[in-house]
Design a protein around this motif. Structure first.
Motif, PDB file in Angstrom:
ATOM      1  N   LYS A 131      -5.810 -31.204  -3.348  1.00  0.00           N
ATOM      2  CA  LYS A 131      -5.162 -30.378  -2.535  1.00  0.00           C
ATOM      3  C   LYS A 131      -3.683 -30.113  -3.207  1.00  0.00           C
ATOM      4  CE  LYS A 131      -2.766 -34.289  -0.217  1.00  0.00           C
ATOM      5  NZ  LYS A 131      -2.129 -34.759   1.277  1.00  0.00           N
ATOM      6  N   LEU A 132      -3.180 -28.943  -2.819  1.00  0.00           N
ATOM      7  CA  LEU A 132      -1.932 -28.310  -3.168  1.00  0.00           C
ATOM      8  C   LEU A 132      -0.975 -28.276  -2.238  1.00  0.00           C
ATOM      9  CD1 LEU A 132      -0.413 -26.581  -5.260  1.00  0.00           C
ATOM     10  CD2 LEU A 132      -1.796 -24.608  -4.792  1.00  0.00           C
ATOM     11  N   THR A 133       0.252 -28.640  -2.628  1.00  0.00           N
ATOM     12  CA  THR A 133       1.451 -28.489  -1.475  1.00  0.00           C
ATOM     13  C   THR A 133       2.524 -27.335  -2.178  1.00  0.00           C
ATOM     14  OG1 THR A 133       0.871 -30.445  -0.487  1.00  0.00           O
ATOM     15  CG2 THR A 133       3.259 -29.322  -0.075  1.00  0.00           C
ATOM     16  N   ILE A 134       2.648 -26.312  -1.461  1.00  0.00           N
ATOM     17  CA  ILE A 134       3.904 -25.431  -2.007  1.00  0.00           C
ATOM     18  C   ILE A 134       5.001 -25.774  -1.140  1.00  0.00           C
ATOM     19  CG2 ILE A 134       4.595 -23.142  -2.423  1.00  0.00           C
ATOM     20  CD1 ILE A 134       1.911 -22.468  -3.620  1.00  0.00           C
ATOM     21  N   VAL A 186      -6.479 -35.699  -7.246  1.00  0.00           N
ATOM     22  CA  VAL A 186      -5.155 -35.236  -7.457  1.00  0.00           C
ATOM     23  C   VAL A 186      -4.550 -34.090  -6.425  1.00  0.00           C
ATOM     24  CG1 VAL A 186      -5.530 -35.421 -10.106  1.00  0.00           C
ATOM     25  CG2 VAL A 186      -5.762 -33.264  -8.854  1.00  0.00           C
ATOM     26  N   HIS A 187      -3.468 -34.318  -6.057  1.00  0.00           N
ATOM     27  CA  HIS A 187      -2.503 -33.640  -5.363  1.00  0.00           C
ATOM     28  C   HIS A 187      -1.365 -33.065  -6.243  1.00  0.00           C
ATOM     29  CE1 HIS A 187       0.665 -33.798  -1.637  1.00  0.00           C
ATOM     30  NE2 HIS A 187       0.269 -32.415  -1.940  1.00  0.00           N
ATOM     31  N   ILE A 188      -1.372 -31.470  -6.319  1.00  0.00           N
ATOM     32  CA  ILE A 188      -0.518 -30.859  -6.926  1.00  0.00           C
ATOM     33  C   ILE A 188       0.521 -30.304  -6.101  1.00  0.00           C
ATOM     34  CG2 ILE A 188      -0.211 -28.767  -8.197  1.00  0.00           C
ATOM     35  CD1 ILE A 188      -2.250 -30.584  -9.657  1.00  0.00           C
ATOM     36  N   ILE A 189       1.874 -30.657  -6.172  1.00  0.00           N
ATOM     37  CA  ILE A 189       2.711 -30.451  -5.542  1.00  0.00           C
ATOM     38  C   ILE A 189       3.962 -29.574  -6.441  1.00  0.00           C
ATOM     39  CG2 ILE A 189       4.961 -31.505  -4.375  1.00  0.00           C
ATOM     40  CD1 ILE A 189       3.290 -34.313  -4.304  1.00  0.00           C
ATOM     41  N   LYS A 190       4.132 -28.531  -5.754  1.00  0.00           N
ATOM     42  CA  LYS A 190       5.148 -27.349  -6.168  1.00  0.00           C
ATOM     43  C   LYS A 190       6.297 -27.368  -5.289  1.00  0.00           C
ATOM     44  CE  LYS A 190       1.515 -24.710  -8.556  1.00  0.00           C
ATOM     45  NZ  LYS A 190       0.750 -23.443  -8.795  1.00  0.00           N
ATOM     46  N   ASP A 191       7.413 -28.032  -5.618  1.00  0.00           N
ATOM     47  CA  ASP A 191       8.708 -28.109  -4.640  1.00  0.00           C
ATOM     48  C   ASP A 191       9.785 -27.698  -5.274  1.00  0.00           C
ATOM     49  OD1 ASP A 191       8.779 -30.305  -6.452  1.00  0.00           O
ATOM     50  OD2 ASP A 191       8.863 -31.969  -5.026  1.00  0.00           O
ATOM     51  N   ASN A 192       9.873 -27.150  -6.506  1.00  0.00           N
ATOM     52  CA  ASN A 192      11.103 -26.610  -7.074  1.00  0.00           C
ATOM     53  C   ASN A 192      10.695 -25.279  -7.706  1.00  0.00           C
ATOM     54  OD1 ASN A 192      13.920 -27.063  -8.150  1.00  0.00           O
ATOM     55  ND2 ASN A 192      13.027 -27.808 -10.043  1.00  0.00           N
ATOM     56  N   LYS A 216       5.125 -31.423  -9.794  1.00  0.00           N
ATOM     57  CA  LYS A 216       4.599 -32.857 -10.381  1.00  0.00           C
ATOM     58  C   LYS A 216       3.202 -32.897  -9.643  1.00  0.00           C
ATOM     59  CE  LYS A 216       6.930 -35.089  -6.017  1.00  0.00           C
ATOM     60  NZ  LYS A 216       7.929 -35.678  -5.856  1.00  0.00           N
ATOM     61  N   VAL A 217       2.395 -33.957 -10.279  1.00  0.00           N
ATOM     62  CA  VAL A 217       1.045 -34.297  -9.919  1.00  0.00           C
ATOM     63  C   VAL A 217       1.100 -35.682  -9.559  1.00  0.00           C
ATOM     64  CG1 VAL A 217      -1.291 -34.409 -10.530  1.00  0.00           C
ATOM     65  CG2 VAL A 217       0.263 -32.583 -11.660  1.00  0.00           C
ATOM     66  N   GLU A 218       0.322 -36.004  -8.029  1.00  0.00           N
ATOM     67  CA  GLU A 218       0.008 -37.068  -7.610  1.00  0.00           C
ATOM     68  C   GLU A 218      -1.093 -37.438  -7.448  1.00  0.00           C
ATOM     69  OE1 GLU A 218       2.709 -37.617  -4.084  1.00  0.00           O
ATOM     70  OE2 GLU A 218       4.702 -37.644  -5.346  1.00  0.00           O
ATOM     71  N   SER A 219      -1.440 -38.804  -7.093  1.00  0.00           N
ATOM     72  CA  SER A 219      -2.763 -38.768  -6.917  1.00  0.00           C
ATOM     73  C   SER A 219      -3.280 -38.625  -5.221  1.00  0.00           C
ATOM     74  CB  SER A 219      -3.184 -40.574  -6.997  1.00  0.00           C
ATOM     75  OG  SER A 219      -2.248 -41.252  -6.313  1.00  0.00           O
TER      76      SER A 219
END
Length: 392
Positions: free
Chosen positions: A380-383, A305-311, A371-374
């Motif tokens: 990994k985590l993206t902020i 999983v790829h955790i994306i925090k963008d908002n 959101k969470v992507e594959s």
């Protein structure tokens, strides 16, 4: 001087690498990705139930409370310390679904030469007040006494900790199963909820060593040598520009620097009590952003999983102050401080608004923060923040 070096010199670690290395390989309980360790029902031997025991302290926040109390004579700051230590236990336990009928025991060690009986009395009475307040929201906490010891030879000022125990049905557990397609709802750590008496700066009980020394004036090094470890190099002791009584104003709030940093750790228990009663089966993950802050979730996800925090929610003034005074890189700020939200709910998009509505009913701001992507290349985590895009 790099911030990592400053942390090392001060004897602290945001990542707790050595602690995690020490416990590596130990039994993780019944559910590896549960936010707290879940044990079989040793209390009664019922296979339908499980036991949860949790221990935590207010950490080095007590050193700042000591300094503020000595400067102002205000005992109320010690009420916040009781709340800090209690909520660092209870909100972790709530993230596995344990939100009621919890036993709580205190362990307080003090240096009697510095900490008066009035301080101890304030902390103990505050514990009772917190329990009474939570009962109004259907959260029953049962006080089991505790230990208060005069141990001046090993405690510089005071250490305040609690141990909590809960027994719940396994069917009521929330076990993290964060999946691609989930969205992340973040609940604000700042503001004033319906059950708080004043504005909360959002500090929680993590990052206090950094906040205290990077924000406050070096004058305190000579005034209050008992508030820090004398083995720490003077170059990293109280290197900021502020006094605890310096006024600070933003929006329609006026307070002082000390109280802003000492804001008691917000509990989400009243919110989670409602949320779990209405949405428990729709929730795929609950993360309390404590040690590790915005990177905490990485301990509870699979490699795909790829955790994306963008908002993200707006950065509260407190964390802007800390960053300005310390010069800490923003990437590291997100690893040390919650930066505006301390509870994350992972669930499908169609259920997100319900979580937001429940939070806002308690006057706690909330929104979909990511959101969470594959991922095909490991977890990994993206902020994606106003200050840059950071990968972890």
């Amino acid at each position: 001087m790099s911030n990592k070096l400053k942390y090392d010199l001060r004897g602290v670690s945001a990542s707790k690498d050595e602690v995690h290395a020490a416990i590596k390989g130990l039994d993780k309980g019944l559910y590896e990705k549960a936010f707290c360790k879940i044990l079989p029902d040793f209390a009664a031997g019922d296979a339908d139930y499980c036991n949860i025991m949790h221990a935590d302290t207010a950490g080095t926040k007590t050193s700042l409370a000591y300094l503020y109390w000595k400067e102002t004579g205000n005992l109320d700051v010690w009420k916040g310390i009781a709340q800090d230590a209690i909520m660092m236990n209870l909100d972790d336990m709530a993230c596995v679904g344990c939100v009621d009928n919890i036993m709580l025991s205190s362990t307080i060690g003090r240096n009697k030469n510095l900490i008066t009986g009035d301080v101890i009395k304030t902390i103990i009475h505050a514990t009772n007040e917190i329990v009474t307040e939570l009962a109004k929201y259907g959260v029953q906490i049962h006080l089991a006494g505790g230990e208060t010891a005069d141990v001046g030879d090993i405690v510089r000022t005071i250490d305040v900790g609690y141990t909590a125990f809960g027994r719940i049905k396994r069917s009521d557990l929330v076990i993290n199963d964060i999946q691609a397609g989930d969205v992340i709802v973040g609940l604000a750590s700042y503001g004033q909820s319906t059950y708080e008496k004043a504005y909360n700066g959002g500090m929680g009980s993590n990052g206090l060593t950094s906040a205290r020394h990077d924000v406050l004036s070096h004058d305190y090094a000579s005034q209050y040598p008992d508030s820090y470890d004398k083995n720490t190099p003077e170059s990293v002791i109280y290197v900021g520009s502020k006094k605890v009584t310096d006024a600070i104003a933003f929006d329609d709030i006026t307070t002082d620097v000390g109280r802003l940093i000492l804001s008691p750790t917000r509990t989400y228990l009243p919110v989670l009590k409602v949320m779990l009663s209405e949405l428990k089966n729709q929730i795929n993950g609950l993360i309390h952003c404590t040690g590790g802050a915005q990177t905490k979730v990485m301990k509870f996800v699979d490699d795909n999983v790829h955790i994306i925090k963008d908002n993200l929610l707006p950065t509260p003034p407190l964390f802007e102050l800390i960053q300005k005074e310390s010069g800490t890189e923003w990437r590291e700020m997100y690893q040390v401080f919650n930066m505006g939200h301390r509870l994350e709910v992972y669930l499908k998009p169609e259920n997100a608004q319900k979580v937001i509505d429940i939070a806002k009913a308690f006057n706690i701001d909330a929104q979909v923060i990511g959101k969470v992507e594959s991922s095909d290349n490991g977890k990994k985590l993206t902020i994606d923040s106003p200050y840059g895009v950071f990968e972890y």
